[in-house]
Design an enzyme around this catalytic site. Structure first.
Site, PDB file in Angstrom:
ATOM      1  N   GLY B 108     -23.207  24.448   6.005  1.00 14.91           N
ATOM      2  CA  GLY B 108     -21.996  25.246   6.093  1.00 14.91           C
ATOM      3  C   GLY B 108     -20.752  24.404   6.254  1.00 14.91           C
ATOM      4  N   CYS B 109     -20.902  23.095   6.390  1.00 17.62           N
ATOM      5  CA  CYS B 109     -19.736  22.214   6.453  1.00 17.62           C
ATOM      6  C   CYS B 109     -19.615  21.452   5.136  1.00 17.62           C
ATOM      7  CB  CYS B 109     -19.882  21.196   7.569  1.00 17.62           C
ATOM      8  SG  CYS B 109     -19.781  21.925   9.194  1.00 17.62           S
ATOM      9  N   VAL B 110     -18.383  21.325   4.621  1.00 23.46           N
ATOM     10  CA  VAL B 110     -18.210  20.524   3.412  1.00 23.46           C
ATOM     11  C   VAL B 110     -17.487  19.216   3.713  1.00 23.46           C
ATOM     12  CG1 VAL B 110     -18.444  22.024   1.436  1.00 23.46           C
ATOM     13  CG2 VAL B 110     -16.422  22.209   2.855  1.00 23.46           C
TER      14      VAL B 110
END
Lengths: 101, 110, 133
Positions: B108-110
């Protein structure tokens, strides 16, 4: 109501049966890609489809039928043939789409 | 990409997360922290070890809000808040601490 | 999404919609199950009303005792136990799919609510968005 789509052959997968088990009266079912084989008269699935037609709308995507060399006269009576534009309208006119992959 | 630690070459992805979780050891965490100009204190280690245990249990690197909540549950509200965790890990408690812990980047983190 | 964005998710406000993820594939033969789980985890940052349904071979995603070392794939079944911490608490399993496979709720790695066909059909009809896997 939901739009259910089935894109797998009923001879290969269980998707159509699962779809018909959960689709409620008044909902719609669109057969597309290999799912259209379920729309043909004379298969073992014809009784299932005919039962579904009692209280649901059933559609089949014409371009997928034509691509597979299936004449539209062989479609089970009561199933509506649609094109891509109709497909978009169906998606837009239902509350959500459930794809039976 | 890779990093050199004690003469050993450790493979990482392009963002510096270890490719193989099993390659991790405490020296790697220290080297990765030095690269970020951080010296690891016992408070850092508490979070790093927490993350490793979390991963072992759930096979996932937690998103930051999940981490914050879980730390709060285990270590108390003094530590389960963003200010405390961001002070320890200025680049983000989930992203940076997971990297030090040898975990993949949180989903969910880019 | 940056850490900060994810912290701000609650401040986003906006309309809460009902999202249903329908899982119908067994876990390791295809990528569907893992993809679905990742979308659920990513989507959890948006604070929507999320439900997960497990139907047909999808129930195999939740079985206890998965050991994937021998096939060189990650065993992601423990991650279903983390969903609660992501505020994903509504897991529904189709009774007939369990029965057909000789399973019951005790064989599953997480607590679930087992629904009959009518209940599951009604659950589907009340959703704003359905994601199918």
């Amino acid at each position: 109501m939901l739009l259910h789509t089935v894109n797998k052959s009923p001879f290969e997968r269980h998707s159509l049966q699962s779809c018909l088990r959960f689709a409620q009266a008044g909902s719609s079912i669109l057969l597309l890609e290999d799912g259209i084989y379920a729309a043909i008269q004379g298969t073992q699935f014809q009784p299932l489809l005919q039962e579904a037609l009692n209280d649901k709308k059933v559609y089949a995507l014409l371009p997928d039928l034509q691509a597979r060399g299936l004449p539209s006269e062989k479609i089970i009576e009561g199933i509506t043939l649609v094109d891509y534009g109709d497909f978009v309208d169906l998606v837009a006119s239902h509350s959500a789409t459930q794809a039976w992959l | 990409m890779s990093i050199e630690i004690n003469g050993q070459t450790i493979e990482t992805d392009e963002e510096g997360y270890l490719t193989n979780l099993g390659d991790w050891n405490e020296d790697i965490a220290k080297v990765l922290a030095e690269q970020d100009e951080l010296e690891l204190t016992s408070n850092h280690w508490e979070v790093i070890n927490f993350l490793r245990e979390y991963y072992d249990e759930y096979q996932i690197a937690p998103a930051v809000r999940v981490l914050t909540k879980a730390i709060g549950k285990k270590l108390g509200p003094d530590k389960g808040n963003s200010k405390y965790l961001y002070d320890l890990f200025p680049y983000g408690p989930a992203k940076q601490a997971c990297r030090f812990a040898g975990l993949p980047k949180p989903t969910g983190c880019v | 999404m940056s850490d900060e964005d994810m912290m701000d998710d609650e401040a986003g406000g906006g309309v809460v919609k009902k999202f249903l993820y329908v899982n119908r594939k067994a876990p390791y033969g295809t990528i569907y199950a893992l993809e679905s789980l990742e979308v659920v985890l990513i989507g959890a940052a948006f604070d929507q009303d999320v439900s997960l349904a497990f139907i047909d071979d999808g129930v195999y995603q939740l079985t206890k005792g998965q050991q994937t070392d021998g096939i060189g794939m990650k065993n992601f079944s423990p991650t279903y136990r983390a969903l609660e911490m992501y505020d994903v608490e509504k897991l529904y399993v189709d009774q007939d799919s369990l029965t057909a496979r000789g399973l019951n709720a005790e064989d599953l790695i997480v607590p679930v609510e087992v629904l009959n066909t009518t209940q599951m059909a009604e659950l589907m009809e009340t959703q704003d968005v359905v994601f199918s896997f």
